[in-house]
Scaffold this motif. Structure first.
Motif, PDB file in Angstrom:
ATOM      1  N   VAL A  75     -10.690   3.696   1.127  1.00  0.00           N
ATOM      2  CA  VAL A  75     -12.058   3.413   0.705  1.00  0.00           C
ATOM      3  C   VAL A  75     -12.292   1.903   0.716  1.00  0.00           C
ATOM      4  CG1 VAL A  75     -12.316   5.517  -0.656  1.00  0.00           C
ATOM      5  CG2 VAL A  75     -11.331   3.483  -1.724  1.00  0.00           C
ATOM      6  N   PRO A  76     -13.557   1.455   0.844  1.00  0.00           N
ATOM      7  CA  PRO A  76     -13.850   0.019   0.929  1.00  0.00           C
ATOM      8  C   PRO A  76     -13.283  -0.812  -0.222  1.00  0.00           C
ATOM      9  CG  PRO A  76     -15.782   1.282   1.558  1.00  0.00           C
ATOM     10  CD  PRO A  76     -14.774   2.274   1.053  1.00  0.00           C
ATOM     11  N   ALA A  77     -13.162  -0.224  -1.392  1.00  0.00           N
ATOM     12  CA  ALA A  77     -12.686  -0.992  -2.555  1.00  0.00           C
ATOM     13  C   ALA A  77     -11.289  -1.553  -2.335  1.00  0.00           C
ATOM     14  CB  ALA A  77     -12.708  -0.119  -3.807  1.00  0.00           C
ATOM     15  N   LEU A  78     -10.457  -0.870  -1.568  1.00  0.00           N
ATOM     16  CA  LEU A  78      -9.111  -1.391  -1.324  1.00  0.00           C
ATOM     17  C   LEU A  78      -9.173  -2.648  -0.458  1.00  0.00           C
ATOM     18  CD1 LEU A  78      -5.773   0.207  -0.888  1.00  0.00           C
ATOM     19  CD2 LEU A  78      -6.534  -1.201   1.038  1.00  0.00           C
ATOM     20  N   TYR A  79      -9.962  -2.625   0.602  1.00  0.00           N
ATOM     21  CA  TYR A  79     -10.059  -3.787   1.485  1.00  0.00           C
ATOM     22  C   TYR A  79     -10.695  -4.974   0.753  1.00  0.00           C
ATOM     23  CZ  TYR A  79      -9.233   0.033   4.722  1.00  0.00           C
ATOM     24  OH  TYR A  79      -8.717   1.146   5.348  1.00  0.00           O
TER      25      TYR A  79
ATOM     26  N   VAL B 274      -7.119   3.995  -8.093  1.00  0.00           N
ATOM     27  CA  VAL B 274      -8.443   4.459  -7.687  1.00  0.00           C
ATOM     28  C   VAL B 274      -8.825   3.963  -6.296  1.00  0.00           C
ATOM     29  CG1 VAL B 274      -9.703   2.508  -8.716  1.00  0.00           C
ATOM     30  CG2 VAL B 274     -10.813   4.756  -8.517  1.00  0.00           C
ATOM     31  N   THR B 275      -8.186   2.887  -5.817  1.00  0.00           N
ATOM     32  CA  THR B 275      -8.487   2.367  -4.474  1.00  0.00           C
ATOM     33  C   THR B 275      -7.593   2.989  -3.398  1.00  0.00           C
ATOM     34  OG1 THR B 275      -6.951   0.503  -4.628  1.00  0.00           O
ATOM     35  CG2 THR B 275      -9.182   0.163  -5.480  1.00  0.00           C
ATOM     36  N   LEU B 276      -6.482   3.578  -3.785  1.00  0.00           N
ATOM     37  CA  LEU B 276      -5.543   4.174  -2.823  1.00  0.00           C
ATOM     38  C   LEU B 276      -5.969   5.601  -2.499  1.00  0.00           C
ATOM     39  CD1 LEU B 276      -2.336   2.666  -4.389  1.00  0.00           C
ATOM     40  CD2 LEU B 276      -3.115   2.234  -2.054  1.00  0.00           C
TER      41      LEU B 276
ATOM     42  N   VAL C 286       0.849  -1.192   0.000  1.00  0.00           N
ATOM     43  CA  VAL C 286       0.000   0.000   0.000  1.00  0.00           C
ATOM     44  C   VAL C 286       0.884   1.243   0.000  1.00  0.00           C
ATOM     45  CG1 VAL C 286      -2.002  -1.077   1.070  1.00  0.00           C
ATOM     46  CG2 VAL C 286      -0.189  -0.130   2.520  1.00  0.00           C
ATOM     47  N   TRP C 287       0.258   2.381  -0.300  1.00  0.00           N
ATOM     48  CA  TRP C 287       0.937   3.675  -0.334  1.00  0.00           C
ATOM     49  C   TRP C 287       0.089   4.711   0.385  1.00  0.00           C
ATOM     50  CZ3 TRP C 287       5.614   3.107  -2.654  1.00  0.00           C
ATOM     51  CH2 TRP C 287       5.768   2.039  -3.561  1.00  0.00           C
ATOM     52  N   TYR C 288       0.731   5.737   0.922  1.00  0.00           N
ATOM     53  CA  TYR C 288      -0.004   6.847   1.514  1.00  0.00           C
ATOM     54  C   TYR C 288      -0.845   7.532   0.437  1.00  0.00           C
ATOM     55  CZ  TYR C 288       2.448   6.946   6.032  1.00  0.00           C
ATOM     56  OH  TYR C 288       2.925   6.658   7.277  1.00  0.00           O
ATOM     57  N   ALA C 289      -2.118   7.734   0.737  1.00  0.00           N
ATOM     58  CA  ALA C 289      -3.009   8.421  -0.195  1.00  0.00           C
ATOM     59  C   ALA C 289      -2.803   9.929  -0.111  1.00  0.00           C
ATOM     60  CB  ALA C 289      -4.461   8.083   0.126  1.00  0.00           C
ATOM     61  N   SER C 290      -2.928  10.594  -1.244  1.00  0.00           N
ATOM     62  CA  SER C 290      -2.795  12.045  -1.278  1.00  0.00           C
ATOM     63  C   SER C 290      -4.137  12.765  -1.281  1.00  0.00           C
ATOM     64  CB  SER C 290      -1.994  12.480  -2.514  1.00  0.00           C
ATOM     65  OG  SER C 290      -0.654  12.055  -2.408  1.00  0.00           O
ATOM     66  N   ARG C 291      -5.204  12.033  -1.665  1.00  0.00           N
ATOM     67  CA  ARG C 291      -6.536  12.629  -1.748  1.00  0.00           C
ATOM     68  C   ARG C 291      -7.561  11.776  -1.016  1.00  0.00           C
ATOM     69  NH1 ARG C 291      -7.247  16.739  -5.442  1.00  0.00           N
ATOM     70  NH2 ARG C 291      -5.424  17.189  -6.751  1.00  0.00           N
TER      71      ARG C 291
END
Length: 236
Positions: free
Chosen positions: A222-226, A204-206, A158-163
């Motif tokens: 967001v739920p899509a990542l999990y 789009v999931t991050l 995973v990566w830190y999200a910017s938005r």
């Protein structure tokens, strides 16, 4: 049911917990491999000052270096790892041991000692911590191999999200230091063990979820990542 143990953060635990598809066997949080590779030393005086049973447990596990016994117990089908909790500094204790300076640990320590000498701090993204982390990764590979578990190792990339999910830029974005450190970790993993399985995600999931149960954060997604996490770890 697939049994998963986690050494990482809520990023991995939130994906697994309560799904009914995957059983969370063990969860070691708020700890760095840079701490786990050092000698165990339990400070009961600090643990006693921490109110939450979960927080006491994770601080004790970091002090005990519980990762190695968890692996040797061989009770899991997968060991899922993420490195978000490497955002914490390490602290050289007065007895010479090294602990992860998580918020929970820091709270207990302040009640026992007050503020600590800043010279005892090993900063999150310092060369000193990086060398400890690499030692921890090398030991992890050795212990996983020696116990016949190396094929069960999965890295949650995973990566830190910017938005956030409303399109807003998060405070302190773009998290160049944090994501740069993660990139260095992932690159080192691939250099030392190219066959390690990675979980990867579409951009789009991050994204940080504005409705996340733990609040907005660059690693509360967001739920899509999990959902993508579960799909990937249950693939046969």
């Amino acid at each position: 049911m697939l049994k998963v143990s986690i050494f990482g953060s809520c990023v991995s635990a939130d994906a697994v917990y309560g799904t009914g598809i995957v059983q969370l066997d063990n969860y070691l949080a708020r700890s760095s491999l840079g701490s786990q590779v050092t000698l165990p030393s339990v400070r009961e005086d600090i643990i006693e000052q921490i109110g939450s049973p979960f927080q006491r447990r994770i601080v004790r596990a970091d002090m005990e270096k519980a990762l190695w016994d968890m692996i040797r117990g061989n009770a899991f089908d997968l060991l899922l790892m993420d490195f978000i909790d490497d955002r914490f500094n390490l602290l050289l204790d007065k007895d010479g041991s090294i602990h992860t300076l998580s918020n929970e640990y820091a709270s207990g320590l302040r009640k026992v000692e007050g503020d600590w000498d800043r010279e005892r701090v090993i900063p999150s993204y310092s060369n000193q911590k990086w060398e400890l982390w690499k030692q921890g990764w090398a030991k992890l590979l050795d212990v996983m191999s020696d116990t016949g578990n190396i094929g069960k190792l999965v890295v949650n990339q995973v990566w830190y999200a910017s938005r956030d999910s409303s399109g807003n830029v998060l405070p302190k974005a773009p998290f160049e230091v944090e994501n740069g450190y993660l990139r260095k970790q992932y690159d080192h993993i691939l250099e030392t063990r190219p066959d390690v399985r990675f979980l990867t995600y579409e951009p789009v999931t991050l994204v940080a979820d504005t409705e996340h149960k733990w609040g907005i954060s660059p690693f509360h997604y967001v739920p899509a990542l999990y959902e993508a996490t579960i799909r990937q770890i249950t693939m046969r």
